[in-house]
Motif scaffolding. Structure first.
Motif, PDB file in Angstrom:
ATOM      1  N   ARG A  11       0.847  -1.366   0.098  1.00 44.93           N
ATOM      2  CA  ARG A  11       0.067   0.029  -0.031  1.00 44.93           C
ATOM      3  C   ARG A  11       1.090   1.264  -0.055  1.00 44.93           C
ATOM      4  NH1 ARG A  11      -1.882   0.507   6.253  1.00 44.93           N
ATOM      5  NH2 ARG A  11      -0.024   1.728   6.893  1.00 44.93           N
ATOM      6  N   LEU A  13       3.013   4.377  -0.699  1.00 49.97           N
ATOM      7  CA  LEU A  13       4.196   5.029  -1.496  1.00 49.97           C
ATOM      8  C   LEU A  13       4.674   3.589  -2.101  1.00 49.97           C
ATOM      9  CD1 LEU A  13       5.934   7.903   0.077  1.00 49.97           C
ATOM     10  CD2 LEU A  13       3.828   7.821  -1.395  1.00 49.97           C
ATOM     11  N   LEU A  33       3.988  -7.115   4.731  1.00 47.44           N
ATOM     12  CA  LEU A  33       3.896  -7.464   6.021  1.00 47.44           C
ATOM     13  C   LEU A  33       2.977  -6.553   6.840  1.00 47.44           C
ATOM     14  CD1 LEU A  33       5.284  -9.816   8.016  1.00 47.44           C
ATOM     15  CD2 LEU A  33       6.061  -8.059   9.331  1.00 47.44           C
ATOM     16  N   ASP A  59       9.527  -9.746   7.285  1.00 47.10           N
ATOM     17  CA  ASP A  59       9.636  -8.737   8.319  1.00 47.10           C
ATOM     18  C   ASP A  59      10.805  -8.191   7.975  1.00 47.10           C
ATOM     19  OD1 ASP A  59      10.301  -7.065  10.261  1.00 47.10           O
ATOM     20  OD2 ASP A  59       9.871  -8.454  11.914  1.00 47.10           O
ATOM     21  N   TYR A 152      11.576  10.235  14.821  1.00 50.77           N
ATOM     22  CA  TYR A 152      11.454   9.749  13.430  1.00 50.77           C
ATOM     23  C   TYR A 152      12.293  10.580  12.695  1.00 50.77           C
ATOM     24  CZ  TYR A 152       9.141   9.705   8.836  1.00 50.77           C
ATOM     25  OH  TYR A 152       8.796   9.680   7.364  1.00 50.77           O
TER      26      TYR A 152
HETATM   27  N1  LIG Z   1       3.280   9.364   2.911  1.00 50.96           N
HETATM   28  C1  LIG Z   1       4.102  10.453   3.375  1.00 50.96           C
HETATM   29  O1  LIG Z   1       3.506  11.471   3.774  1.00 50.96           O
HETATM   30  C2  LIG Z   1       5.723  10.066   3.674  1.00 50.96           C
HETATM   31  C3  LIG Z   1       6.357  11.307   3.887  1.00 50.96           C
HETATM   32  C4  LIG Z   1       7.786  11.110   4.186  1.00 50.96           C
HETATM   33  C5  LIG Z   1       8.151   9.970   3.852  1.00 50.96           C
HETATM   34  N2  LIG Z   1       7.401   8.988   3.728  1.00 50.96           N
HETATM   35  C6  LIG Z   1       8.385   7.384   3.957  1.00 50.96           C
HETATM   36  O2  LIG Z   1       7.635   6.869   2.793  1.00 50.96           O
HETATM   37  C7  LIG Z   1       7.864   5.347   3.087  1.00 50.96           C
HETATM   38  C8  LIG Z   1       6.537   4.747   2.967  1.00 50.96           C
HETATM   39  O3  LIG Z   1       5.611   5.504   3.889  1.00 50.96           O
HETATM   40  P1  LIG Z   1       3.985   5.201   3.355  1.00 50.96           P
HETATM   41  O4  LIG Z   1       3.395   6.805   3.935  1.00 50.96           O
HETATM   42  O5  LIG Z   1       3.598   4.547   2.349  1.00 50.96           O
HETATM   43  O6  LIG Z   1       3.672   4.484   4.653  1.00 50.96           O
HETATM   44  P2  LIG Z   1       2.452   3.299   4.644  1.00 50.96           P
HETATM   45  O7  LIG Z   1       2.303   2.702   6.073  1.00 50.96           O
HETATM   46  O8  LIG Z   1       1.361   3.229   4.125  1.00 50.96           O
HETATM   47  O9  LIG Z   1       3.658   1.949   4.078  1.00 50.96           O
HETATM   48  C9  LIG Z   1       4.511   1.119   5.074  1.00 50.96           C
HETATM   49  C10 LIG Z   1       4.253  -0.275   4.653  1.00 50.96           C
HETATM   50  O10 LIG Z   1       5.081  -0.726   5.460  1.00 50.96           O
HETATM   51  C11 LIG Z   1       4.942  -2.054   5.636  1.00 50.96           C
HETATM   52  N3  LIG Z   1       5.586  -2.761   6.906  1.00 50.96           N
HETATM   53  C12 LIG Z   1       5.481  -2.201   8.289  1.00 50.96           C
HETATM   54  N4  LIG Z   1       6.039  -3.121   8.780  1.00 50.96           N
HETATM   55  C13 LIG Z   1       7.113  -3.868   8.141  1.00 50.96           C
HETATM   56  C14 LIG Z   1       8.124  -5.055   8.288  1.00 50.96           C
HETATM   57  N5  LIG Z   1       8.528  -4.957   9.535  1.00 50.96           N
HETATM   58  N6  LIG Z   1       8.399  -5.523   7.169  1.00 50.96           N
HETATM   59  C15 LIG Z   1       7.809  -5.232   5.887  1.00 50.96           C
HETATM   60  N7  LIG Z   1       6.852  -4.393   5.724  1.00 50.96           N
HETATM   61  C16 LIG Z   1       6.192  -3.605   6.736  1.00 50.96           C
HETATM   62  C17 LIG Z   1       3.477  -1.786   6.161  1.00 50.96           C
HETATM   63  O11 LIG Z   1       2.472  -3.031   6.321  1.00 50.96           O
HETATM   64  C18 LIG Z   1       2.955  -0.794   4.877  1.00 50.96           C
HETATM   65  O12 LIG Z   1       2.439  -1.615   4.108  1.00 50.96           O
HETATM   66  C19 LIG Z   1       8.187   5.526   4.627  1.00 50.96           C
HETATM   67  O13 LIG Z   1       9.586   5.206   4.793  1.00 50.96           O
HETATM   68  C20 LIG Z   1       7.808   6.691   5.255  1.00 50.96           C
HETATM   69  O14 LIG Z   1       8.769   6.992   6.309  1.00 50.96           O
HETATM   70  C21 LIG Z   1       6.166   8.919   3.664  1.00 50.96           C
END
Ligand SMILES: NC(=O)c1ccc[n+]([C@@H]2O[C@H](COP(=O)([O-])OP(=O)(O)OC[C@H]3O[C@@H](n4cnc5c(N)ncnc54)[C@H](O)[C@@H]3O)[C@@H](O)[C@H]2O)c1
Length: 245
Positions: A11, A13, A33, A59, A152
């Motif tokens: 899901r 990004l 995961l 994981d 963070y």
């Molecule tokens: N969306 C934003 O606004 C934003 C902004 C800056 C940075 N980011 C960075 O972008 C990246 C993705 O963020 P996002 O917003 O899409 O978050 P998200 O929560 O939608 O996606 C993260 C995914 O990682 C998975 N996950 C969690 N623990 C795990 C593990 N131990 N092993 C494997 N998978 C695992 C979750 O199930 C989830 O599907 C992150 O590094 C986040 O810090 C996002």
């Protein structure tokens, strides 16, 4: 073209990055995961669009699980040429006076430990390929320094520091290491965030709107491509100008 591994790609990004890399011709390992159904939906969408992908449960904060993941991906799809450490756990806000060591460890797990495990597991294969690409997903938070986000922000700053040192150490192997720093990009996990909160952020974005997952994926795709062959150790911030450095 080769194989790309995107962590946490069921899901948010990661899912969009997986779709975009597949559209560019990479066979994509969609790590997840625990959301198998979501990961399968991403894989099915990629197949419908004519691309190749498979879902891999692991994981990515666990050393044995990362070693098994990389072995499975290499066995099923081939050697990994592109690694995108993207997965994140919860990112709770907490006042600095309440942040403890465990809060720091919770973030370092995803942004230092996991990328390190992944890098060490994929680089031998990249070496055999004659090179590769590591595209880290960082954040604007080290520059934005939003109150409550110290753990963070510190972990994301550490991830950028790893990016630079790895770029120096892995450059001679033909492996580039860069970092894409997204601004606030609303994804599924932001569904409950108040509209006013998003609007307050949007007002300070010079380009006047929130970014989209596709705009992050476009820059990841560039850094994964041959077009970026002489770029390493860099951060590209994708936030419509919200922070500038
Ligand atoms: N969306 C934003 O606004 C934003 C902004 C800056 C940075 N980011 C960075 O972008 C990246 C993705 O963020 P996002 O917003 O899409 O978050 P998200 O929560 O939608 O996606 C993260 C995914 O990682 C998975 N996950 C969690 N623990 C795990 C593990 N131990 N092993 C494997 N998978 C695992 C979750 O199930 C989830 O599907 C992150 O590094 C986040 O810090 C996002």
């Amino acid at each position: 073209m080769g194989v790309a591994l995107v962590t946490g790609a069921s899901r948010g990004l990661g899912a969009q990055i997986a779709r975009r890399l597949a559209a560019d011709g990479w066979a994509v390992a969609v790590n997840y995961l625990p959301d198998r159904a979501d990961a399968e939906r991403v894989v099915a969408g990629i197949a419908e669009a004519g691309g190749r992908a498979e879902a891999f449960r692991a994981d990515v904060t666990d050393e044995a699980a990362v070693a098994a993941l990389v072995a499975q991906v290499e066995g099923r799809l081939g050697p990994i040429g592109v690694l995108v450490p993207n997965a994140t756990g919860p990112q709770p806000a907490k006042p600095a006076l309440e942040v403890g060591w465990q809060d720091h460890l919770d973030q370092l797990l995803f942004f230092v430990k996991s990328p390190t495990l992944l890098m060490r597991a994929v680089v031998p294969g990249m070496r055999r390929l004659g090179g590769g690409r590591i595209v880290q997903i960082g954040s604007e938070m080290p520059e934005r320094a939003a109150p409550g986000m110290s753990a963070y922000a510190a972990a994301k700053a550490a991830q950028m520091s790893l990016t630079r040192t790895w770029a120096r150490e892995l450059g001679p192997l033909g492996v580039t290491v860069n970092l894409v720093a997204p601004g606030w990009i609303p994804v599924e996990r932001h569904a409950d965030v108040a509209v006013e909160h998003i609007e307050a952020y949007r007002r300070d974005v010079p380009l006047g709107r929130m970014g989209t997952p596709a705009e992050i994926a476009d820059v990841v795709a560039f850094l994964a491509s041959a077009d970026s062959r002489f770029v390493t150790g860099e951060r590209i911030t994708v936030n419509g100008g919200y922070t500038m450095d």
